[in-house]
Design a protein around this motif. Structure first.
Motif, mmCIF file in Angstrom:
data_model
loop_
_atom_site.group_PDB
_atom_site.id
_atom_site.type_symbol
_atom_site.label_atom_id
_atom_site.label_comp_id
_atom_site.label_asym_id
_atom_site.label_seq_id
_atom_site.Cartn_x
_atom_site.Cartn_y
_atom_site.Cartn_z
ATOM 1 N N LEU A 289 27.699 68.882 43.069
ATOM 2 C CA LEU A 289 26.986 69.579 41.826
ATOM 3 C C LEU A 289 26.751 70.854 42.212
ATOM 4 O O LEU A 289 26.784 71.988 41.167
ATOM 5 C CB LEU A 289 25.444 68.937 42.049
ATOM 6 C CG LEU A 289 24.503 68.975 40.835
ATOM 7 C CD1 LEU A 289 25.318 68.232 39.553
ATOM 8 C CD2 LEU A 289 23.476 67.939 41.141
ATOM 9 N N ILE B 20 18.363 64.513 45.234
ATOM 10 C CA ILE B 20 17.624 63.697 44.515
ATOM 11 C C ILE B 20 18.327 63.526 43.207
ATOM 12 O O ILE B 20 18.461 61.997 42.821
ATOM 13 C CB ILE B 20 16.260 64.224 44.259
ATOM 14 C CG1 ILE B 20 15.521 64.567 45.348
ATOM 15 C CG2 ILE B 20 15.364 63.189 43.391
ATOM 16 C CD1 ILE B 20 15.484 63.240 46.405
ATOM 17 N N ARG B 21 18.988 64.429 42.408
ATOM 18 C CA ARG B 21 19.549 64.206 41.322
ATOM 19 C C ARG B 21 20.722 63.403 41.162
ATOM 20 O O ARG B 21 21.054 62.619 40.438
ATOM 21 C CB ARG B 21 19.815 65.539 40.697
ATOM 22 C CG ARG B 21 19.176 65.672 39.187
ATOM 23 C CD ARG B 21 19.354 67.130 38.660
ATOM 24 N NE ARG B 21 20.583 67.363 38.006
ATOM 25 C CZ ARG B 21 21.216 68.665 38.034
ATOM 26 N NH1 ARG B 21 20.747 69.638 38.641
ATOM 27 N NH2 ARG B 21 22.523 68.593 37.172
ATOM 28 N N ALA B 22 21.546 63.857 42.224
ATOM 29 C CA ALA B 22 23.039 63.197 42.368
ATOM 30 C C ALA B 22 22.905 61.663 43.417
ATOM 31 O O ALA B 22 23.582 61.057 42.796
ATOM 32 C CB ALA B 22 23.853 64.122 43.152
ATOM 33 N N ASP C 201 26.948 63.771 49.185
ATOM 34 C CA ASP C 201 28.140 64.291 48.729
ATOM 35 C C ASP C 201 28.275 64.653 47.181
ATOM 36 O O ASP C 201 28.813 65.726 46.662
ATOM 37 C CB ASP C 201 29.370 63.520 48.973
ATOM 38 C CG ASP C 201 29.127 62.214 48.425
ATOM 39 O OD1 ASP C 201 28.059 61.740 48.427
ATOM 40 O OD2 ASP C 201 29.960 61.468 48.118
ATOM 41 N N GLY C 202 27.305 63.973 46.520
ATOM 42 C CA GLY C 202 27.257 64.198 44.924
ATOM 43 C C GLY C 202 26.422 65.798 44.889
ATOM 44 O O GLY C 202 26.959 66.378 43.908
ATOM 45 N N ALA C 203 25.614 66.030 45.585
ATOM 46 C CA ALA C 203 24.647 67.174 45.621
ATOM 47 C C ALA C 203 25.619 68.180 45.719
ATOM 48 O O ALA C 203 25.712 69.248 45.296
ATOM 49 C CB ALA C 203 23.557 67.182 46.424
ATOM 50 N N SER D 223 23.187 61.352 46.281
ATOM 51 C CA SER D 223 23.588 61.369 47.688
ATOM 52 C C SER D 223 24.105 63.105 47.800
ATOM 53 O O SER D 223 23.933 63.763 47.131
ATOM 54 C CB SER D 223 25.083 60.717 47.150
ATOM 55 O OG SER D 223 25.811 61.301 46.511
ATOM 56 N N PRO E 186 20.815 54.816 46.204
ATOM 57 C CA PRO E 186 21.054 56.414 46.212
ATOM 58 C C PRO E 186 19.868 56.901 47.009
ATOM 59 O O PRO E 186 19.043 55.988 47.433
ATOM 60 C CB PRO E 186 20.705 56.663 44.676
ATOM 61 C CG PRO E 186 19.891 55.383 44.359
ATOM 62 C CD PRO E 186 20.200 54.128 44.943
#
Lengths: 288, 288
Positions: free
Chosen positions: B25, B14-16, B20-22, B18, B54
């Motif tokens: 992170l 949720i924060r990133a 791949d972003g997570a 995505s 997102p």
């Protein structure tokens, strides 16, 4: 054909928020208002007004509001040209929060005799509102034209990344590095706002994931920066005076984010909106 | 029991925005993130994340976000007491636009180590958000407690009716009369905002229907007043300095509207929110 008196009754109910308020507004009885609305709903084959307090339009009712506005504008022009007094009906326009916080209000104040109904578009849904006919025009942070609309460029809005001097001393003692950005809280409008991320990637040349507050208001982002809650990215005109006075620091004078703006107006109402189009084109920021 | 690593993966997505972003992170592979989320969704028997760009939470996912936040706060307190570094997870709070424009940001800035996710409640839906568990707490313009919540009074927000000197000369040459109010455009936040109407009825002693712009932003209402678009009613702290400097006129110093404020916090998370409750109680306007 839609009966003009019925349409006026419909607009009055939405404006007053109730059938008795609309009756007072129009100087007719409440049963006359009810009868006209009922006739309109039968005529169009759909409910137009939710009998709530305040009374609210249905989806079809919202579409009819835009029709009533466009018609109102055309009639206003006609009446003005004939030297007759103009009626009141607000003109619904979507505006991005950042444009509303900077240049739009002084521009619209120059339009005489029009009531505006500004819908703050903080969720990137202007295109949907235009397509659904819920707004007559939209100031968007994009130059992609919406089908059925004329898109006129309004220049670019330029953004500066900023923070309070104490915040910079504490979180960016060695400058805005990738490592510092991974821990310094950012100030973001909402989950659709990618400006901070775009700025950070331009400044560092790398992909970053930012710890962030979500603030939900352009002015509150400036306030939060002043209070040392985080670093943010806001329109130049809002933060430049605070940077000049030393209350905020420009995080990197060489890195600016710019977003293209456009005025998108539904083609069927474009002629009626010519006066608004003119003031927006005159007042828009033209950074290039 | 909800697996802690899976919950962390969910929050990170949720924060990133995505998968791949997570993964970046959390420092794990993207397939590890996917696997944890899938396990959590199977475990809870419902979809939690919409695979959009997102990535966005489903209704159940939003409910789980509040659980994750409450848990995060409890863990943060524990870690702090044990002298360990705290994790990042924003705390979702609903705030009225007028409170956000005045006293809330400086108050929240005093809370160390918490990321806030402020939801601007410009539609009177705090009670729904609290009931649905979409926010952990809400600063509301009402003293009616929401079921399942503790409601703490935060004093009253006091409002002043104002307009630019030119506007007053043009529209209110004989004072704020019923007849003048029927033609002078008002500045209203949105269709749920009854402040102008309440003020006008207090000032004239009669029911009124006002022609009005809808502006959608507290600060933009002040701007529109300065630009002469209409008369408005805004929090005292925003307009009093402009009245003192002569840029705005106080339409009637004897008539003030006041709205009661309260801090409503879901009982199940109240202990975890004690620090926030303290700063809000300290900073709230107490006009009585």
């Amino acid at each position: 054909m839609i009966d003009r008196a019925a349409l006026a009754a419909f607009s009055a109910v939405i404006r007053a928020g109730s059938f008795d308020g609309a009756a007072a507004l129009l100087g007719v009885t409440q049963s006359a208002v009810s009868q006209r609305i009922r006739g309109l709903e039968e005529n169009l084959g759909t409910a137009l007004i939710l009998r709530t307090r305040p009374a609210a339009p249905t989806d079809a009712g919202r579409r009819l509001m835009v029709h009533a506005e466009a018609l109102g504008l055309l009639e206003r022009d006609l009446l003005r040209d004939l030297g007759l007094p103009a009626p009141d009906a607000p003109l619904r326009i979507a505006v991005t929060a950042d444009c509303l916080a900077t240049w739009v209000i002084p521009a619209l104040a120059a339009v005489e005799g029009v009531l505006f109904d500004l819908v703050v578009d903080d969720q990137d849904h202007s295109a949907d509102l235009l397509r659904a006919g819920e707004v007559a025009g939209a100031i968007t942070a994009s130059d992609r034209p919406v089908p059925g609309c004329d898109a006129l460029p309004l220049g670019h809005l330029r953004y500066i990344a900023f923070a309070a001097p104490d915040f910079v001393a504490r979180h960016f003692p060695d400058g805005v590095t990738l490592e510092a950005l991974a821990h310094a809280p950012a100030l973001t409008f909402n989950r659709k706002d990618r400006l901070q991320k775009a700025w950070a990637e331009m400044a560092t040349g790398a992909r970053v994931i930012l710890p962030t507050h979500y603030i939900g208001s352009t002015h509150a982002i400036t306030e939060a920066g002043l209070a040392g809650m985080g670093w943010g990215v806001n329109p130049e005109t809002l933060v430049a005076p605070l940077i000049a006075s030393g209350r905020l620091v420009d995080l990197n004078p060489h890195v600016r984010v710019e977003t293209p703006l456009s005025w998108q107006v539904a083609r069927r109402v474009a002629p009626a909106l010519a006066a608004v189009t003119r003031v927006l084109q005159r007042a828009a920021p033209r950074t290039r």
